[in-house]
Enzyme design. Structure first.
Site, PDB file in Angstrom:
ATOM      1  N   HIS A 144       0.869  -1.165   0.000  1.00 15.31           N
ATOM      2  CA  HIS A 144       0.000   0.000   0.000  1.00 15.31           C
ATOM      3  C   HIS A 144       0.912   1.222   0.000  1.00 15.31           C
ATOM      4  CE1 HIS A 144      -2.519  -2.886   2.326  1.00 15.31           C
ATOM      5  NE2 HIS A 144      -3.515  -2.323   1.714  1.00 15.31           N
ATOM      6  N   ASP A 351      -6.228 -13.815   8.987  1.00 16.04           N
ATOM      7  CA  ASP A 351      -5.075 -13.682   8.086  1.00 16.04           C
ATOM      8  C   ASP A 351      -3.932 -14.608   8.480  1.00 16.04           C
ATOM      9  OD1 ASP A 351      -6.160 -11.839   6.353  1.00 16.04           O
ATOM     10  OD2 ASP A 351      -5.240 -10.090   7.272  1.00 16.04           O
TER      11      ASP A 351
END
Lengths: 478, 478, 478, 478
Positions: A144, A351
């Site tokens: 990101h 995750d």
């Protein structure tokens, strides 16, 4: 609140919130640790001095820091393992994961972190990233914008920070490494609390556009092969205060603009939407593969996007990961896989690294049917457990994750080469491999004809589905 | 990592992690906002200048900042509403909630916050708390030790900080206000990442004991009526690395020591365990009311503890809130209620204010059956949505939450006074109000006798359960 | 409704409802199929003429009708595989499962079924059961009373039917075969719609007692080693019409009477409670292992009962199967395992054969820690998918289920012999293997002493939990 | 199995399976009950002699058999209540529901049932249906072909049976009553175990076509306003044995043929797809509204179909009912509502009558936004609890269900007339009611322009979402 206060708030916020959540943990300041160099972000020697380059040693090896199943250059079904897998490391989990959770503070104390979100620290971290990639033997990474470079007070300043770090990354990439994909972080900053493209605030919509524009540019500059949209805040917390129709229209306009901009700058990477049903929102607009496909079709965007399927998101949506992969594949939009897994008894995104060989085998069956994932691949959108705090744990987790998928590939190949599962399926549908079957499949089976046939044929014979046999064959390959 | 580095790390961590997660948001620094006074924590004038004291105005009022259903002094079923409800404000959500979530930074910018976790700020915040309580008309509050005073470098320093803030709280309490309960925060600091009483590290077990000891002392000092154990980290993330039996034994030893210490210091408050199934752990040892009761019975602690039932925890465990309340009540251990609610489609703790009148009515039916909750009460363990960022939202949420439960009380009273639901239940069981029924209930119904009766009676008559009628009666009272 | 009508209704109901749901499918009537003999239940030749006795052929065999992993006489960890496993076939799923579901009619057309629920058919079915056991190489079976013999118009008639079938079973058992457990079906007949022991109707309570009395007698007569209580209807659909406290008291009285009767008749088998959270009720009183343990402790029954853990029930309750096994084990009440599995995305009981090797390995780790299950064992409470309609599917499913658990045993043994997982766990807790640790574990660690130690020791060191490493080690053994 | 046996099997199966699951309960045989007439299906006097015509008596009435909120002719927001609601009774639940469940036999003993699935019984039941409709004051009903008339040995015989019952229904309907919708039952018979349109067996595909063809014809003949597809078996149990892509293609071909046939016979009713995520299949192809919309768009059928949203299906898919209604509405395909509700803690379809006023208010908000549902309406796809066995319970349930929705309509109207909730929403989006906002919404907001604006505007102001206020306003209207 007065304007002065707001500005000050935003300044603090940038510092603190980055530290706290997305940022690296506040450890090892330069003036304490001897390995830490100056403020300039320099770091002497290796980041992972105790970790050797990970090698393939085969299944009988007891060395935790070796591959037992992943042998990059070995050919499986006529293709090198590395070309099937196209592994990528997620910068955010690996280098910005702090171990913080809604009930607890950061737990990771990586030696190279100095507790700041400075530009210097961003560059030091980028160097660690490339050492990690090299030692792991992986040539792709994902990021990101705000993970790799600190937010600035203005868009211009943020962009300048990003440019500086990206320049270093470009240099460190050399000729072999590049991003699998890049993306913009449109969920962490409080300005995005109501969404980015679907925020009810016009200013936020524009800000999102500016951020995506820049993130796409740097992804392109770094040789990224894809660009991802995960709309973590694009959804609602309650319908009582939401105009869902207007928000979805805005989201479509935003995506159209992204397509136009991609073409304008000559970026040929695939645009990927990453479905997730909820969290942080109560409902995310890209709920699952079918929902995302419906959105894309409704707004005429189906040919411009593919999907990035994340296994943990699939299960949160009530589907198996295999189902979501197959749904994407059948709709012609399987583009990338975020390789992780959830806990079957947990209702939020954990995750975790995928460690289940059975699941990995199903995943690889889909990938093979899809002819591979390129230009997509497998991104390890997976994080160490909060309680895993040794530096070697980062390696152990990635090695185990890569090995699990590699073993899945080997099993899937075994199943395909054996052929008996495919044969079981073929036989189930063989009545359609007939003249009438072909007629129906060609759209020429009208109700009058079919009724006549049904009356003529009498009660149809219906065979066993042989599910237990199929499961037995599947398990035997594992 | 060297010792020096660890110490430095812990210093930073204290600063940063408190800011980030448990701490107030980094807003309104003293030198910017004119209302903010000096570092000493002084604050001129009111914290909530635009909010008047909340009054009862009845159901037809359109004033958001008034009670429509909660009329503290009004008698319902022979008791004042305030004595049924015994409302308490949760200091942590109200004054330390930042709006941060796993994907986003803090969003709250309360004017009185200066962005630090200083002692001065802690005191300023405590003053805000009491103004809030007074304006809301609530005379109880709940706290964790580390919410109200900053962590120190050592236990001694933390205790000193706590003492200083507690002294101020004692003064501000006056004669009318006191804690419903206090507790120790054994989940936020990284030292507790594997648990407190169930940590595999002996040093953490001892540290937990020291912290609980002090928290119990200050709760006692402030006139607290209960002391709560929420074992957020007392559980496991995977059984693969866990000795569950040994951990549960440790937890029992810890609870025994807590009971002994309570008696030693003459604290007569109730000890409460707060069940929750999971989050942050995969499995929390106090999964639900029945699980906690089994633990207490196994270790001979059932007479020393009661339960603090939280509605959102109930639904995460797969039960209705009403079920958990009834389970606790029947086991004789319903002690307190954390009044909040979850979203039926969400798998994590959302801690929303309870806004559903039907649910509140069921809750109040249990409370009335229990003869009230005293010395327990209703603690608003509920937080503003991350996107609710106006100061008035704090008031609106509490007013709506109090009104919802007050309306529930009124409805429950209506149902009880009407009597037709109770009559429907009585009738269902009336066959046991017979001689044989009494014999069975007295433990004298052996199989030989029962078989003889069953043969003699022939096929039993079985009546309709009248569920839809019961639901119709219930809904009519709402 | 008049009495005459009710009697007639019950007659029909017996016929029809048994056919429809618990009964065998309405296939192969005697007068049509040449293999079907007369009304007397005789059947010429084999029931499974195409199925040979299943043999161990090892992992490389491609024969679906062979064991690849289960080698009954082979020793693993010093015990024969058959003695670890103690496999049992569930009569109901295997011989009374019809494939009917809430949306569909029966699908199974077993050649030996004549479409009736007659005594003759019951006996024919019993013969099929023993041929099945022999061919599969399993020497234990489990049954409900009403599965093996038809309901009568009265208790006396039902008992007579049962006696007749049981006499045949006794004969067919010979010296080698006997029931792992028996039980009474207290959920299928409409009289039990509100429960058996917890029905609000006194007559139903008595009827249940009569039925359990008889079922316990025949279990004892057949040499059964355990007796099971699954309280499928012991729970509620809504609390609005339920007196949960009174119902639980009744259930306790019923269990006390069962214990007394067991002793009276000299039955030494273990009494087992089988937890399940819900379905068919909204809430079942034996929700999970901890809930059942709490019930047993509350009523002083903890030493008289053990638990029968069913994996699919565990996951419906929000736990892993491994968790429920460990909870039962730690509470000293792990008695038996119903070996099946659910679908992680499905919210009802699918009772699938366990096919996942990873899950089977975890299950076997618990069994080994428990020192085995005897006098309990593994009952295949698992059914063919509705769409699996070949006779061989019954064998394939059982063979795969047995092999999966056998493979789990081999993997668990590998993990134990390797020792590195146990070592990882041992190390985590080693700080308690100290003087202070021993003092705490002996109940002598009071808060004053612990606080002193904590202050003296300073900030505790907290190690990595090494979850990913534990998972890597675990997966390597599979 | 030999052909003779198969035929016999099918004969039995028809008898038995219909009795058992879809059929009426085996009660009240003609020769026992005096009210039951002859085999001809005649029935003397009323079916519900103790139930008067249900009238509106207002909220203060204590009469269970009266409407407190539903006043058919009263105008709300300019339309009669009956025209907003368009209530319909589901024939299957009301007249074929037996109370059977996967663990238990039928429990209903309606006096008019004779325990058969004969044509005579079918006609008697149809008369009961119309008496029920008349007493309830409802003028619409819904049916599956096989609910109202018995299956025959052949398609021709089934069709003849259907024609005979339909002729009677046509007569009983008179001029005021007609079907809201009809449908074909493609899930109960074992031939459909692998699906109808998605069965791998060509013969089943054809059979399905024949059955839908006929069901559409009779729906048209009876004046039905819609035709529904609920694909209960159109999905998979495991992907291991499934060619999902081919099955979806077949489903699309089937739907195309249905559209063509509708046009051919001049049926103008709306075709409706009813989404459901799973049960009986593990995955149903029409998972939720978005998934169904994606299917329709992919195959170019979006203009030919609307959706029938069922609230219990919505929650099983992880959505609120309100969400699914809004998703359908926004996609322009909200056609009908199956008015029921599930239990928030239960993972299967409970089909309960909607009794929650809050939920009903949200539902009616969507309906009003949609401008009503016509030619669709509200079908009570809801069943009595298994334990509700009095004839009056059927009425109580429908009265309560109708009243709940009627009260929802009144509340929704109150909210709309008050306007403050709508105003809160309008304000949130007002920044888009600007020139730039209009430009974006018109598709003219490119990234370059937006970036420029974002840089020029600086940090955007983001307002509170006021969720708690919205909830307070909403609850105040209830």
């Amino acid at each position: 609140m007065k304007a002065g206060k707001i500005i000050f708030f935003l300044l603090c916020l940038n510092l603190v919130s980055n530290l706290a959540i997305a940022a690296g943990p506040p450890t090892c300041p330069a003036d304490v640790a001897s390995d830490c160099a100056s403020d300039s972000g320099e770091w002497k020697g290796e980041f992972f001095p105790d970790i050797p380059k990970i090698k393939y040693e085969g299944p009988s090896s007891k060395n935790h820091l070796s591959f037992k199943w992943y042998n990059a250059e070995e050919e499986i079904l006529g293709r090198k393992m590395k070309d099937w897998m196209r592994f990528s490391v997620a910068f955010w989990h690996t280098f910005r994961g702090t171990g913080g959770d809604p009930f607890g503070a950061p737990t990771k104390m990586w030696p190279w972190e100095d507790g700041t979100n400075s530009l210097a620290m961003a560059k030091r971290r980028m160097r660690a990233n490339f050492e990690f990639l090299n030692k792991l033997g992986v040539d792709k990474w994902c990021f990101h914008d705000r993970d790799i470079a600190p937010d600035g007070k203005t868009i211009e300043e943020s962009n300048a920070n990003l440019d500086e770090v990206v320049a270093l990354a470009k240099e460190l990439q050399g000729t072999k490494i590049h991003p699998l994909w890049g993306t913009a972080q449109l969920f962490h900053h409080p300005r995005y609390m109501h969404g980015g493209a679907t925020s009810p605030e016009l200013g936020v919509y524009a800000y999102s556009a500016a951020q995506v524009k820049k993130a796409m540019e740097v992804t392109h500059y770094l040789g990224g092969e894809n660009y991802v949209f995960w709309g973590g805040r694009e959804g609602y917390q309650t319908l009582l205060n939401t105009d869902m129709e207007r928000e979805l229209n805005h989201m479509a306009r935003f995506m159209e603009a992204a397509v136009a901009y991609k073409k304008k700058i000559g970026f040929n990477g695939t645009l990927l939407i990453e479905p997730k049903p909820q969290e942080p929102t109560k409902h995310q607009y890209d709920w699952d593969a079918a929902t995302a496909a419906n959105f894309l079709r409704k707004y005429g965007l189906i040919d411009e996007f593919k999907l990035n399927i994340e296994c943990n998101h699939a299960t949160l949506a009530g589907h198996s990961c295999h189902h979501e992969l197959e749904t994407a594949r059948i709709n012609g939009i399987l583009g990338n896989i975020d390789a992780n897994t959830g806990d079957p008894q947990i209702g939020w995104d954990t995750d975790q690294f995928m460690m289940d060989v059975g699941e990995a085998t199903l995943v690889m069956l889909s990938v093979i049917k899809n002819g591979g994932l390129a230009p997509g691949g497998f991104n390890f959108d997976a994080k160490l457990r909060r309680e895993s705090t040794d530096v070697e744990d980062i390696f152990i987790a990635h090695v185990a994750g890569m090995d699990t998928l590699a073993r899945g590939l080997r099993n899937a190949a075994k199943l395909i080469e054996d052929g008996s599962l495919a044969e079981l399926v073929r036989k189930r549908y063989q009545s359609f491999d007939s003249e009438i079957g072909a007629q129906i499949e060609a759209g020429k089976g009208d109700f009058d004809m079919l009724e006549k046939k049904a009356m003529q044929w009498g009660e149809p014979k219906v065979s066993s589905a042989k599910q237990e046999l199929a499961e037995m064959i599947f398990q035997a390959a594992i």
